[in-house]
Design an enzyme around this catalytic site. Structure first.
Site, PDB file in Angstrom:
ATOM      1  N   GLU A 468       9.996   1.763  -9.472  1.00  0.00           N
ATOM      2  CA  GLU A 468       9.265   1.508  -8.248  1.00  0.00           C
ATOM      3  C   GLU A 468       8.309   0.325  -8.444  1.00  0.00           C
ATOM      4  O   GLU A 468       7.565   0.272  -9.416  1.00  0.00           O
ATOM      5  CB  GLU A 468       8.480   2.784  -7.915  1.00  0.00           C
ATOM      6  CG  GLU A 468       7.377   2.617  -6.942  1.00  0.00           C
ATOM      7  CD  GLU A 468       6.376   3.770  -7.029  1.00  0.00           C
ATOM      8  OE1 GLU A 468       6.504   4.623  -7.932  1.00  0.00           O
ATOM      9  OE2 GLU A 468       5.476   3.801  -6.201  1.00  0.00           O
ATOM     10  N   ASP A 541       5.674   6.226 -10.220  1.00  0.00           N
ATOM     11  CA  ASP A 541       4.288   6.581 -10.515  1.00  0.00           C
ATOM     12  C   ASP A 541       4.048   8.068 -10.310  1.00  0.00           C
ATOM     13  O   ASP A 541       4.775   8.729  -9.577  1.00  0.00           O
ATOM     14  CB  ASP A 541       3.348   5.808  -9.577  1.00  0.00           C
ATOM     15  CG  ASP A 541       3.231   4.353  -9.997  1.00  0.00           C
ATOM     16  OD1 ASP A 541       3.589   4.045 -11.149  1.00  0.00           O
ATOM     17  OD2 ASP A 541       2.780   3.538  -9.169  1.00  0.00           O
ATOM     18  N   ASP A 543       1.865   9.499  -8.564  1.00  0.00           N
ATOM     19  CA  ASP A 543       0.994   9.754  -7.414  1.00  0.00           C
ATOM     20  C   ASP A 543       1.847  10.143  -6.204  1.00  0.00           C
ATOM     21  O   ASP A 543       3.063  10.309  -6.318  1.00  0.00           O
ATOM     22  CB  ASP A 543       0.124   8.525  -7.113  1.00  0.00           C
ATOM     23  CG  ASP A 543       0.988   7.302  -6.817  1.00  0.00           C
ATOM     24  OD1 ASP A 543       2.229   7.443  -6.741  1.00  0.00           O
ATOM     25  OD2 ASP A 543       0.422   6.208  -6.679  1.00  0.00           O
ATOM     26  N   ASP A 545       2.741   8.526  -3.471  1.00  0.00           N
ATOM     27  CA  ASP A 545       3.783   7.572  -3.091  1.00  0.00           C
ATOM     28  C   ASP A 545       4.973   7.654  -4.036  1.00  0.00           C
ATOM     29  O   ASP A 545       6.126   7.636  -3.612  1.00  0.00           O
ATOM     30  CB  ASP A 545       3.245   6.138  -3.109  1.00  0.00           C
ATOM     31  CG  ASP A 545       2.476   5.832  -1.834  1.00  0.00           C
ATOM     32  OD1 ASP A 545       2.555   6.654  -0.895  1.00  0.00           O
ATOM     33  OD2 ASP A 545       1.801   4.796  -1.802  1.00  0.00           O
TER      34      ASP A 545
END
Ligand code: 0RA
Length: 677
Positions: A468, A541, A543, A545
């Site tokens: 990503e 990641d 998180d 998103d």
């Protein structure tokens, strides 16, 4: 007569008590010294299970561990299916054990016919393949994942306790270290009286999985809950409760569905927009020479575009690979709907028939069959092989679905409109696919420009990292072993695949890049023989998103490259969650468990721990060491063990219900393990 007993003995092969004498005679004519031999045989049986646990419960990993619970629960479900139990209570004990309690007849406590030194209950707990799964006079049909029986659970436990309420008395028995008898069955008191004044009957089994057998012995409550809920759906009216007494655990849960598989369909469709409010339902039963068979079907269409919402079960076991019951249903569904369409002039003489996939688009259906001797075949033993089941399901569907369509004209109209639209879309998709193929044939190898490919052309050693963001993609390119590791950076949120039809999805550049990099095609054309990488690794990641993108990618693979997931080619990389300083060195810690372990080893560690949010926070060297180096990394392999549940999870995430999608992503952002088992 020596050895003659005054009390009835229990014949587990017929499920019937036997009066003394008669059948017992042949027992008495046997060599009395063989009793000891029998006991030895029993121990050898359990020893075989301990030597090769995988053969009996699949694995000694998390799946096998949870299988132990299902095995015990299945026995209680059998008792419920036979009409004798109404409630099953599952409790995870604070000390790591698991208790399963039912209000059935109680395992027989009388002496066993074949093993006169043992109670029938002791036989059930110690002899392989003894238990409820005997033919003829026993239960008509029975579950049991692959019918291995409680004795296997005993063999693989460090301790087992059994409590039986039967005939007004409470009996107890205990084993240790893989089935060694600790306490022979004995009466410990009177059974408590129920509200109606009669003595309670039922069975309680407590077991503690053996830590020397299993990689890990801590149960995961969400894994158990999914399965218990499924069992409650499949057994209408059965009450299943779950309690977790371990510290910090969640609230107790109770499942009970009066509507059975109708409620199951409603549940799966809950986050979708259904085409009509009723859930269709029919059932049919048959007695044949080879035993009893019954089929139950519940169905409802939604406005979605997928044609894989058909879930099938045989004796309560999810048949992920389908089989005879699915074949029969699909064939009759296609026939019946086409017949209806012709009779009602919705298809003209010149029109082609609707295809099965057109009719199944947006369909959520549960096909549940029960039969005496189910044959499970296929790679994962998830395919029902009994041929007579096909014609039973086919006949039932032909008759009863046609009736349902005639009796529900407005619902039928919507179903037909949807199927006709799907047929058009299928044509359009084919054209779009052909165009994509021609296009990729034009730009040389057809590989996307953003792909940093590996030099190896051998899929067995090649890996594709889907990364990503561009900056993380850059670090990964610098870090990788370019011989075997390819990097494909993807940007932003790729298209929401649940809402889009294939032709629209293929217009998306991120999807195009993904499809041509992997090389096996897409949708029905997907061919895992042609894939260019043996491992497709999602690196996002830690998180919200990142979690969203990961889920989008998994949904895409699940929907459009299903064999890639099924054959275990899809993985999730695990970048570390924490870093901390030790002297001048930076130490990375994978997760909270690694952090606790670190603190145990370094009790005087004073430095703070940084919570790492993005892959971008690491340079190439760090990214390699912590996440990509094959000798040091941990990858989560994505599996689809329970297609029905996965479908639901994906639907909640990706469906039309934006609110439940948001809540789900927020609560699961830290926890990708929910996909693993
Ligand atoms: C053998 C025979 C009978 C019941 C059972 C086993 C039985 C096993 C389990 C395991 C968990 N719960 C259970 N409940 C019952 C038939 C009993 C009879 O004929 O009375």
């Amino acid at each position: 007569m020596a050895g003659r007993r005054d009390h009835p003995v229990y014949d587990l092969s017929t499920g019937c008590p036997q009066e003394p004498g008669g059948l017992q005679e042949h027992r008495l004519s046997a060599d009395p010294t063989s009793y000891g031999a029998e006991a030895i045989q029993v121990l050898e049986g359990l020893e075989a299970v301990r030597k090769r646990p995988g053969m009996y419960i699949g694995s000694t990993g998390p799946a096998g561990l949870h299988h132990m619970v299902y095995e015990v629960v299945d026995n209680s479900v059998d008792e419920a299916m036979a009409g004798h139990a109404t409630t099953i209570e599952v409790t995870l004990l604070a000390d790591g054990g698991c208790e399963v309690r039912d209000d059935g007849r109680g395992i027989p406590v009388e002496p066993s016919l074949q093993y006169p030194d043992m109670s029938a209950a002791e036989v059930v707990l110690t002899v392989l393949h003894a238990g409820g799964k005997f033919g003829g006079g026993g239960y008509k049909v029975s579950g049991g994942l692959h019918g291995v029986g409680i004795s296997v659970v005993n063999a693989l436990s460090s301790r087992v306790e059994v409590e039986i309420d039967r005939g007004g008395e409470r009996h107890a028995m205990a084993f240790s270290d893989g089935g060694e008898l600790l306490e022979k069955l004995h009466v410990i008191g009177a059974s408590p009286l129920g509200d109606d004044g009669t003595a309670r009957t039922g069975t309680t089994v407590r077991f503690w999985p053996d830590p020397t057998v299993f990689d890990e012995v801590s149960f995961r409550s969400t894994t158990l809950l999914e399965r218990l809920q499924m069992m409650a759906f499949l057994n209408a009216g059965l009450r299943i409760t779950f309690r977790d007494d371990r510290p910090g655990a969640a609230e107790p849960v109770e499942y009970c569905y009066e509507g059975g598989i109708r409620d199951f369909v409603r549940h799966v469709n809950a986050s979708k927009e259904s085409l009509f409010s009723d859930v269709g339902y029919f059932a049919q039963a048959e007695e044949t020479d080879s035993g009893a068979m019954e089929v139950e079907v519940a169905f409802q269409w939604n406005t979605g575009y997928h044609s894989d919402g058909l879930h099938s079960f045989a004796n309560g076991i999810n048949t992920i690979e389908g089989g005879m019951h699915e074949e029969g249903f699909k064939k009759a569904l296609t026939n019946t709907v086409n017949r209806y369409a012709r009779e009602h002039q919705l298809l003209k003489d010149k029109d082609d028939n609707l295809q099965g996939e057109d009719i199944r688009e947006g369909l959520t259906a549960i096909v549940s069959v029960r039969l005496t001797d189910p044959q499970f075949e296929g790679q994962t033993k998830g395919k029902l092989g009994n041929v007579p089941v096909r014609s039973l399901v086919e006949r039932a569907t032909n008759d009863k679905l046609a009736e349902w369509l005639e009796e529900h004209p407005s619902e039928a109209k919507r179903v037909l409109q949807k199927a006709l639209q799907a047929a058009k879309a299928r044509e359009a998709a084919r054209n779009a696919r052909d165009a994509t193929r021609r296009k990729s044939a034009l730009d040389g190898a057809g590989l996307p420009g953003k792909l940093a490919d590996c030099s190896s052309k051998d899929p067995r050693e090649s890996e594709l990292y889907i990364v990503e963001g561009n900056s993380a993609g850059g670090s990964a390119k610098d870090a990788r072993n370019s011989e075997t590791m390819a990097i494909l950076p993807i940007r932003g949120k790729i298209l929401n695949v649940e809402r889009a039809r294939l032709e629209r999805m293929l217009a998306n550049t991120e999807i195009q890049a993904l499809v041509s990099a992997i090389g096996g095609g897409v949708g029905d054309d997907f061919d895992s023989e042609r894939i260019r990488y043996g491992k497709v690794i999602i690196m996002c990641d830690a998180d919200v998103d990142g979690s969203h993108i990961r889920t989008l990618l998994l949904t895409f693979f699940f929907r459009q490259m299903r064999p890639l997931v099924e054959q275990g080619h899809v993985f999730i990389a695990q970048p570390p969650l924490y870093s901390t300083e030790v002297g001048r060195n930076k130490v990375y810690l994978k997760d909270d468990a690694a952090k606790s372990a670190f603190l145990e080893r370094h009790p005087n560690h004073k430095n703070e721990f940084q919570r790492l949010k993005g892959l971008g926070e690491m340079d190439a060297e760090e990214l390699w060491q912590t996440t990509m180096d094959p000798t040091a990394r941990t990858l989560l392999q994505v599996s689809v063990e329970q297609a029905a549940i996965a479908d639901e999870v994906f639907s909640i995430l990706m469906g039309d219900d934006v609110e439940s999608r948001k809540t789900f992503i927020q609560t699961n952002a830290q926890d990708v393990r929910f996909l693993d088992i």
